[in-house]
Enzyme design. Structure first.
Site, PDB file in Angstrom:
ATOM      1  N   LYS A  18       0.774  -1.283   0.035  1.00 47.35           N
ATOM      2  CA  LYS A  18       0.192  -0.080  -0.056  1.00 47.35           C
ATOM      3  C   LYS A  18       0.733   1.426   0.093  1.00 47.35           C
ATOM      4  CE  LYS A  18      -2.196  -1.070   3.754  1.00 47.35           C
ATOM      5  NZ  LYS A  18      -1.298  -2.307   4.313  1.00 47.35           N
ATOM      6  N   ARG A  93      -9.955   1.317   8.515  1.00 48.31           N
ATOM      7  CA  ARG A  93      -9.743   0.152   8.837  1.00 48.31           C
ATOM      8  C   ARG A  93     -10.661  -0.743   9.705  1.00 48.31           C
ATOM      9  NH1 ARG A  93      -3.241  -1.182   9.599  1.00 48.31           N
ATOM     10  NH2 ARG A  93      -2.666   0.528   8.132  1.00 48.31           N
ATOM     11  N   ARG A 132      11.933  -5.895   4.484  1.00 48.59           N
ATOM     12  CA  ARG A 132      11.462  -4.516   4.614  1.00 48.59           C
ATOM     13  C   ARG A 132      12.525  -3.605   5.269  1.00 48.59           C
ATOM     14  NH1 ARG A 132       5.657  -2.114   5.224  1.00 48.59           N
ATOM     15  NH2 ARG A 132       5.998  -3.305   7.409  1.00 48.59           N
ATOM     16  N   ARG A 165      11.206  -1.955  10.830  1.00 53.44           N
ATOM     17  CA  ARG A 165      10.114  -1.290  11.782  1.00 53.44           C
ATOM     18  C   ARG A 165       9.910  -2.259  12.898  1.00 53.44           C
ATOM     19  NH1 ARG A 165       4.773  -0.126   8.143  1.00 53.44           N
ATOM     20  NH2 ARG A 165       4.006  -1.279   9.829  1.00 53.44           N
ATOM     21  N   ARG A 176      -1.243  -8.542  13.589  1.00 48.39           N
ATOM     22  CA  ARG A 176      -1.535  -7.509  12.712  1.00 48.39           C
ATOM     23  C   ARG A 176      -2.379  -8.055  11.588  1.00 48.39           C
ATOM     24  NH1 ARG A 176       3.918  -5.601  10.898  1.00 48.39           N
ATOM     25  NH2 ARG A 176       3.052  -4.028   9.139  1.00 48.39           N
TER      26      ARG A 176
HETATM   27  P1  AP5 Z   1       4.794  -1.702   1.835  1.00 53.61           P
HETATM   28  O1  AP5 Z   1       4.419  -0.626   0.810  1.00 53.61           O
HETATM   29  O2  AP5 Z   1       5.634  -1.005   3.093  1.00 53.61           O
HETATM   30  O3  AP5 Z   1       3.591  -2.244   2.422  1.00 53.61           O
HETATM   31  P2  AP5 Z   1       2.274  -1.910   2.963  1.00 53.61           P
HETATM   32  O4  AP5 Z   1       1.091  -2.520   2.613  1.00 53.61           O
HETATM   33  O5  AP5 Z   1       2.543  -0.313   3.153  1.00 53.61           O
HETATM   34  O6  AP5 Z   1       2.530  -2.655   4.568  1.00 53.61           O
HETATM   35  P3  AP5 Z   1       2.575  -2.051   5.920  1.00 53.61           P
HETATM   36  O7  AP5 Z   1       2.980  -3.147   6.949  1.00 53.61           O
HETATM   37  O8  AP5 Z   1       2.882  -0.729   6.110  1.00 53.61           O
HETATM   38  O9  AP5 Z   1       0.923  -1.970   6.444  1.00 53.61           O
HETATM   39  P4  AP5 Z   1       0.250  -1.881   7.572  1.00 53.61           P
HETATM   40  O10 AP5 Z   1      -1.089  -1.796   7.253  1.00 53.61           O
HETATM   41  O11 AP5 Z   1       0.577  -3.272   8.256  1.00 53.61           O
HETATM   42  O12 AP5 Z   1       0.884  -0.758   8.425  1.00 53.61           O
HETATM   43  P5  AP5 Z   1       0.821   0.785   8.759  1.00 53.61           P
HETATM   44  O13 AP5 Z   1       2.050   1.401   8.421  1.00 53.61           O
HETATM   45  O14 AP5 Z   1      -0.469   1.238   7.546  1.00 53.61           O
HETATM   46  O15 AP5 Z   1       5.703  -3.009   1.141  1.00 53.61           O
HETATM   47  C1  AP5 Z   1       6.102  -3.871   2.285  1.00 53.61           C
HETATM   48  C2  AP5 Z   1       7.572  -4.478   1.691  1.00 53.61           C
HETATM   49  O16 AP5 Z   1       7.612  -5.165   0.402  1.00 53.61           O
HETATM   50  C3  AP5 Z   1       8.418  -3.070   1.392  1.00 53.61           C
HETATM   51  O17 AP5 Z   1       9.753  -3.473   1.763  1.00 53.61           O
HETATM   52  C4  AP5 Z   1       8.360  -2.919  -0.333  1.00 53.61           C
HETATM   53  O18 AP5 Z   1       9.573  -2.294  -0.567  1.00 53.61           O
HETATM   54  C5  AP5 Z   1       8.318  -4.292  -0.520  1.00 53.61           C
HETATM   55  N1  AP5 Z   1       7.111  -4.223  -1.678  1.00 53.61           N
HETATM   56  C6  AP5 Z   1       6.270  -3.638  -2.122  1.00 53.61           C
HETATM   57  N2  AP5 Z   1       5.693  -3.935  -3.291  1.00 53.61           N
HETATM   58  C7  AP5 Z   1       6.331  -4.900  -3.834  1.00 53.61           C
HETATM   59  C8  AP5 Z   1       6.375  -5.780  -5.043  1.00 53.61           C
HETATM   60  N3  AP5 Z   1       5.316  -5.432  -5.784  1.00 53.61           N
HETATM   61  N4  AP5 Z   1       7.221  -6.659  -5.254  1.00 53.61           N
HETATM   62  C9  AP5 Z   1       8.144  -6.859  -4.381  1.00 53.61           C
HETATM   63  N5  AP5 Z   1       8.362  -6.121  -3.119  1.00 53.61           N
HETATM   64  C10 AP5 Z   1       7.309  -5.249  -2.775  1.00 53.61           C
HETATM   65  O19 AP5 Z   1       0.346   0.676  10.270  1.00 53.61           O
HETATM   66  C11 AP5 Z   1       1.045   0.404  11.155  1.00 53.61           C
HETATM   67  C12 AP5 Z   1       0.413   0.521  12.574  1.00 53.61           C
HETATM   68  O20 AP5 Z   1      -0.397   1.663  12.702  1.00 53.61           O
HETATM   69  C13 AP5 Z   1      -0.965  -0.593  12.625  1.00 53.61           C
HETATM   70  O21 AP5 Z   1      -0.615  -1.891  13.026  1.00 53.61           O
HETATM   71  C14 AP5 Z   1      -1.820   0.195  13.774  1.00 53.61           C
HETATM   72  O22 AP5 Z   1      -1.226   0.042  14.983  1.00 53.61           O
HETATM   73  C15 AP5 Z   1      -1.757   1.751  13.087  1.00 53.61           C
HETATM   74  N6  AP5 Z   1      -2.502   2.253  12.249  1.00 53.61           N
HETATM   75  C16 AP5 Z   1      -2.463   2.767  11.012  1.00 53.61           C
HETATM   76  N7  AP5 Z   1      -3.604   3.222  10.405  1.00 53.61           N
HETATM   77  C17 AP5 Z   1      -4.521   2.730  11.475  1.00 53.61           C
HETATM   78  C18 AP5 Z   1      -5.892   2.840  11.179  1.00 53.61           C
HETATM   79  N8  AP5 Z   1      -6.578   3.373  10.263  1.00 53.61           N
HETATM   80  N9  AP5 Z   1      -6.690   2.475  12.435  1.00 53.61           N
HETATM   81  C19 AP5 Z   1      -6.197   2.103  13.429  1.00 53.61           C
HETATM   82  N10 AP5 Z   1      -4.778   1.947  13.525  1.00 53.61           N
HETATM   83  C20 AP5 Z   1      -4.091   2.196  12.440  1.00 53.61           C
END
Ligand code: AP5
Ligand code: ZN
Length: 225
Positions: A18, A93, A132, A165, A176
């Site tokens: 994402k 979410r 990552r 991270r 998660r």
């Molecule tokens: P990346 O692009 O970083 O993936 P992502 O889907 O953004 O993964 P996240 O782990 O950031 O999502 P998340 O939803 O768990 O975390 P968030 O920060 O939102 O890609 C991942 C890896 O793969 C990278 O190394 C990239 O280079 C590689 N990659 C990407 N595409 C690729 C491809 N096509 N081929 C090969 N490699 C590839 O949330 C973190 C925390 O914040 C949550 O757990 C929660 O506590 C809180 N939080 C955030 N939003 C909310 C909400 N709305 N409500 C409540 N709590 C929230």
């Protein structure tokens, strides 16, 4: 999708890409990518009151409470740079967040254009999360194999250090994913019923997936993408 702006939501479990795709879409449309995880991580780093609250949940792999998250997004969407649209990465979410977003869009007088759900095989997600690395300064994501920085451990964009991270360890990732399945996955039905859901196969390299997203949005796609 141009002219009156573009308002997108990126949906999908941890690690599907994402953040990666959100950055490309942000550059394509010239609109901000709003990653709630990114905003929370900055708040944690700066030890703001919101960051102190968010940290306990994030470290445990749990969702931050709805009232905190909704207030944050409401405030962010009020900023002038969202006038031509935005990409919400990681929000909504929960059902309550989705309802709150509907109300925000209603007040703006413009609807969402699409909700893109990125789908990736579980084994590939594990590979992506364990490899990552994240820029500690600008939060650009890298991958040690599939998206390495030019200099090891250094961000290409801002020169900041690349870090692991804290919530990417195996036990926290399991929590998660469970949180996603229980609280977020039901939103696909909600947005399918609203006619907004576009499901995109994320099992390919970054450029190919970006091409699929552009195609799903009705954008011209370069040959081979
Ligand atoms: P990346 O692009 O970083 O993936 P992502 O889907 O953004 O993964 P996240 O782990 O950031 O999502 P998340 O939803 O768990 O975390 P968030 O920060 O939102 O890609 C991942 C890896 O793969 C990278 O190394 C990239 O280079 C590689 N990659 C990407 N595409 C690729 C491809 N096509 N081929 C090969 N490699 C590839 O949330 C973190 C925390 O914040 C949550 O757990 C929660 O506590 C809180 N939080 C955030 N939003 C909310 C909400 N709305 N409500 C409540 N709590 C929230
Ligand atoms: Zn950086």
């Amino acid at each position: 999708m141009t002219g009156r702006g573009v308002r997108l939501v990126l949906l999908g479990p941890p690690g599907v890409g994402k953040g990666t795709q959100g950055r490309l879409l942000s550059a394509l449309y010239g609109i901000p990518q709003i990653g709630t995880g990114d905003i929370f991580r900055t708040a944690v780093k700066e030890r703001t009151p919101m960051g102190v609250v968010a940290k306990t949940y994030m470290d445990a792999g749990k969702l931050v409470p709805d009232d905190v998250t909704i207030g944050l997004v409401e405030e962010r969407l009020a900023a002038a740079d969202t006038a031509n649209g935005f990409i919400l990465d990681g929000f909504p979410r929960t059902a309550q967040q989705a309802t709150a977003l509907d109300a925000m869009m209603h007040r703006r007088g413009v609807p969402l254009d699409a909700v893109i759900e990125i789908v990736v095989d579980p084994a590939e997600v594990v590979r992506r999360l364990t490899g990552r690395r994240l820029c500690a300064v600008c939060q650009t994501p890298y991958h040690v194999e599939s998206a390495p920085s030019r200099l090891p451990g250094v961000c290409d964009k801002c020169g900041g250090p690349l870090i692991l991270r804290p919530d990417d360890d195996e036990a926290t990732v399991v929590t998660r994913v469970a949180e996603y399945q229980r609280k977020t996955a039901p939103l696909t039905d909600y947005y399918r019923a609203a006619g907004l859901l576009r499901v995109v196969d994320g099992n390919a390299d970054v450029e190919t997936v970006f091409g699929r997203i552009r195609a799903a949005l009705g954008e011209p796609v370069r040959p081979g993408a």
